[in-house]
Design a protein around this motif. Structure first.
Motif, PDB file in Angstrom:
ATOM      1  N   ALA A 149       0.828  -1.208   0.000  1.00 18.04           N
ATOM      2  CA  ALA A 149       0.000   0.000   0.000  1.00 18.04           C
ATOM      3  C   ALA A 149       0.863   1.258   0.000  1.00 18.04           C
ATOM      4  O   ALA A 149       0.547   2.241  -0.694  1.00 18.04           O
ATOM      5  N   GLN A 150       1.952   1.252   0.756  1.00 16.94           N
ATOM      6  CA  GLN A 150       2.831   2.413   0.787  1.00 16.94           C
ATOM      7  C   GLN A 150       3.450   2.687  -0.576  1.00 16.94           C
ATOM      8  O   GLN A 150       3.492   3.834  -1.041  1.00 16.94           O
ATOM      9  N   ALA A 151       3.940   1.617  -1.223  1.00 13.79           N
ATOM     10  CA  ALA A 151       4.541   1.780  -2.546  1.00 13.79           C
ATOM     11  C   ALA A 151       3.488   2.218  -3.560  1.00 13.79           C
ATOM     12  O   ALA A 151       3.714   3.131  -4.368  1.00 13.79           O
ATOM     13  N   TYR A 152       2.343   1.586  -3.508  1.00 18.19           N
ATOM     14  CA  TYR A 152       1.251   1.886  -4.444  1.00 18.19           C
ATOM     15  C   TYR A 152       0.776   3.326  -4.278  1.00 18.19           C
ATOM     16  O   TYR A 152       0.666   4.080  -5.254  1.00 18.19           O
ATOM     17  N   ASN A 153       0.511   3.725  -3.036  1.00 18.77           N
ATOM     18  CA  ASN A 153      -0.016   5.064  -2.788  1.00 18.77           C
ATOM     19  C   ASN A 153       0.972   6.158  -3.158  1.00 18.77           C
ATOM     20  O   ASN A 153       0.569   7.274  -3.505  1.00 18.77           O
ATOM     21  N   SER A 154       2.260   5.845  -3.097  1.00 18.88           N
ATOM     22  CA  SER A 154       3.266   6.847  -3.448  1.00 18.88           C
ATOM     23  C   SER A 154       3.241   7.185  -4.927  1.00 18.88           C
ATOM     24  O   SER A 154       3.788   8.209  -5.336  1.00 18.88           O
ATOM     25  N   MET A 155       2.579   6.344  -5.720  1.00 19.37           N
ATOM     26  CA  MET A 155       2.569   6.547  -7.163  1.00 19.37           C
ATOM     27  C   MET A 155       1.177   6.688  -7.753  1.00 19.37           C
ATOM     28  O   MET A 155       1.027   6.846  -8.962  1.00 19.37           O
ATOM     29  N   ALA A 156       0.148   6.608  -6.930  1.00 16.40           N
ATOM     30  CA  ALA A 156      -1.223   6.630  -7.436  1.00 16.40           C
ATOM     31  C   ALA A 156      -1.714   8.054  -7.627  1.00 16.40           C
ATOM     32  O   ALA A 156      -1.525   8.914  -6.764  1.00 16.40           O
ATOM     33  N   GLU A 157      -2.355   8.316  -8.758  1.00 16.56           N
ATOM     34  CA  GLU A 157      -2.968   9.626  -8.961  1.00 16.56           C
ATOM     35  C   GLU A 157      -4.341   9.635  -8.297  1.00 16.56           C
ATOM     36  O   GLU A 157      -4.916   8.576  -8.010  1.00 16.56           O
ATOM     37  N   PRO A 158      -4.904  10.813  -7.993  1.00 16.10           N
ATOM     38  CA  PRO A 158      -6.228  10.884  -7.388  1.00 16.10           C
ATOM     39  C   PRO A 158      -7.258  10.128  -8.231  1.00 16.10           C
ATOM     40  O   PRO A 158      -7.269  10.232  -9.452  1.00 16.10           O
ATOM     41  N   GLY A 159      -8.094   9.352  -7.553  1.00 18.35           N
ATOM     42  CA  GLY A 159      -9.122   8.593  -8.257  1.00 18.35           C
ATOM     43  C   GLY A 159      -8.708   7.188  -8.623  1.00 18.35           C
ATOM     44  O   GLY A 159      -9.518   6.421  -9.167  1.00 18.35           O
ATOM     45  N   ALA A 160      -7.450   6.801  -8.335  1.00 19.02           N
ATOM     46  CA  ALA A 160      -7.016   5.423  -8.596  1.00 19.02           C
ATOM     47  C   ALA A 160      -7.684   4.486  -7.599  1.00 19.02           C
ATOM     48  O   ALA A 160      -8.079   4.892  -6.500  1.00 19.02           O
ATOM     49  N   ALA A 161      -7.822   3.224  -7.980  1.00 20.66           N
ATOM     50  CA  ALA A 161      -8.382   2.234  -7.062  1.00 20.66           C
ATOM     51  C   ALA A 161      -7.567   2.201  -5.775  1.00 20.66           C
ATOM     52  O   ALA A 161      -6.350   2.375  -5.794  1.00 20.66           O
ATOM     53  N   ALA A 162      -8.239   1.998  -4.655  1.00 19.84           N
ATOM     54  CA  ALA A 162      -7.543   1.917  -3.378  1.00 19.84           C
ATOM     55  C   ALA A 162      -6.585   0.731  -3.383  1.00 19.84           C
ATOM     56  O   ALA A 162      -6.851  -0.300  -4.008  1.00 19.84           O
ATOM     57  N   ALA A 163      -5.470   0.875  -2.679  1.00 12.56           N
ATOM     58  CA  ALA A 163      -4.451  -0.176  -2.678  1.00 12.56           C
ATOM     59  C   ALA A 163      -5.029  -1.518  -2.248  1.00 12.56           C
ATOM     60  O   ALA A 163      -4.702  -2.561  -2.821  1.00 12.56           O
ATOM     61  N   GLU A 164      -5.907  -1.508  -1.244  1.00 10.76           N
ATOM     62  CA  GLU A 164      -6.460  -2.766  -0.746  1.00 10.76           C
ATOM     63  C   GLU A 164      -7.437  -3.409  -1.724  1.00 10.76           C
ATOM     64  O   GLU A 164      -7.811  -4.573  -1.556  1.00 10.76           O
ATOM     65  N   GLN A 165      -7.840  -2.680  -2.762  1.00 14.08           N
ATOM     66  CA  GLN A 165      -8.735  -3.244  -3.778  1.00 14.08           C
ATOM     67  C   GLN A 165      -7.969  -3.879  -4.936  1.00 14.08           C
ATOM     68  O   GLN A 165      -8.579  -4.455  -5.832  1.00 14.08           O
TER      69      GLN A 165
END
Length: 277
Positions: A149-165
């Motif tokens: 989740a930390q790695a994913y969220n560091s690169m996700a733009e607003p509106g991307a699927a939540a890391a846990e999904q």
């Protein structure tokens, strides 16, 4: 030997831990490929059937014709199912004499210091693949959903699927649950779980070139005090070019990547190509 024959409670617990964790890791890795067995490692992909035989089925055109641009085209590309392959395709077996195409040459990141995930890859499909590989390499560390989740969220733009999904997060949570471990945090003493990328494919790119779904495949290695389990594991992520960076795109998560043993006939049938730097 029965547990009653073990010399003491401590020895019994250690033996059960060694044998039990290895056993559940085998099951967990295998179930990660088959949604229809128990729902563990659920990927959101359709149930896989025995009708998929390497060499007779064709992948749904990785890197094939795009279908326009805009939110509808992006959603269709992200959700398009991948090739169905048998469950056992993820486990080590004979390598193929064929290839799905020439190797994908990965560019180098331009920014490494001061970031959780190396970034700065070029505006190309190969750049998107390289970015997904770096994210997966960091996110798979310790098979910890929180690290993912930390790695994913560091690169996700607003509106991307939540890391846990994402399928990757569900895979990691189910693996830990199957091994009777905490859902996050360090692994048990003597245990390591690592992932090494081997191959990749470009599922597709929209006509405007700003949105790409890239899939990566590698070898997942679970070692419990010298007892090792290997399996193929991959993930697909929707990537968008934002300014001079690749980001995880807004919109739905991508359909899960087929889990094939790297270099096998099944991996070739899916469309996975070797990666080189």
């Amino acid at each position: 030997m029965s547990t009653d024959q073990l010399p003491d409670g401590g020895s019994r617990r250690r033996a059960l831990l060694t044998l039990g964790v290895v056993a559940v890791l085998v099951v967990a890795l295998l179930v990660g490929v088959v949604v229809s067995l128990t729902g563990m490692f659920g990927s959101g992909s359709p149930d896989r059937s025995d009708s998929s035989v390497p060499g007779t089925a064709t992948a749904p055109a990785p890197g094939g014709a795009s279908a326009g641009s805009g939110p509808e085209a992006e959603t269709a590309l992200a959700r398009r199912p991948m090739l169905e392959i048998p469950a056992q395709a993820a486990l080590p077996h004979t390598l193929s004499t064929r290839t799905a195409g020439p190797p994908i040459t990965l560019p180098q990141p331009q920014q490494v210091a001061g970031v959780l995930v190396p970034t700065g890859f070029p505006d190309s499909e190969e750049g998107a693949v390289a970015q997904v590989i770096e994210l997966a390499r960091v996110g798979m560390s310790g098979a910890d959903p929180q690290v993912w989740a930390q790695a994913y969220n560091s690169m996700a733009e607003p509106g991307a699927a939540a890391a846990e999904q994402t399928p990757a997060s569900r895979n990691l949570m189910s693996l830990r649950r199957a091994a009777n471990m905490r859902e996050s945090g360090p692994l048990r003493s003597g245990m390591t779980i690592s992932w090494a990328p081997t191959s990749a494919l470009i599922k597709g790119t929209t006509d405007d070139g700003t949105y790409t779904v890239a899939c990566v495949l590698g070898e997942l290695i679970a070692d419990n005090k010298g007892r090792v389990v290997n399996a193929g594991w991959g993930t697909c992520l929707p990537m968008r070019r934002v300014a001079d960076q690749w980001r995880i795109a807004s919109g739905p998560a991508a359909a899960d990547a087929p889990a094939a043993w790297p270099g096998s006939d099944e991996a070739v049938a899916v469309g996975y190509r070797d990666i080189v730097r």
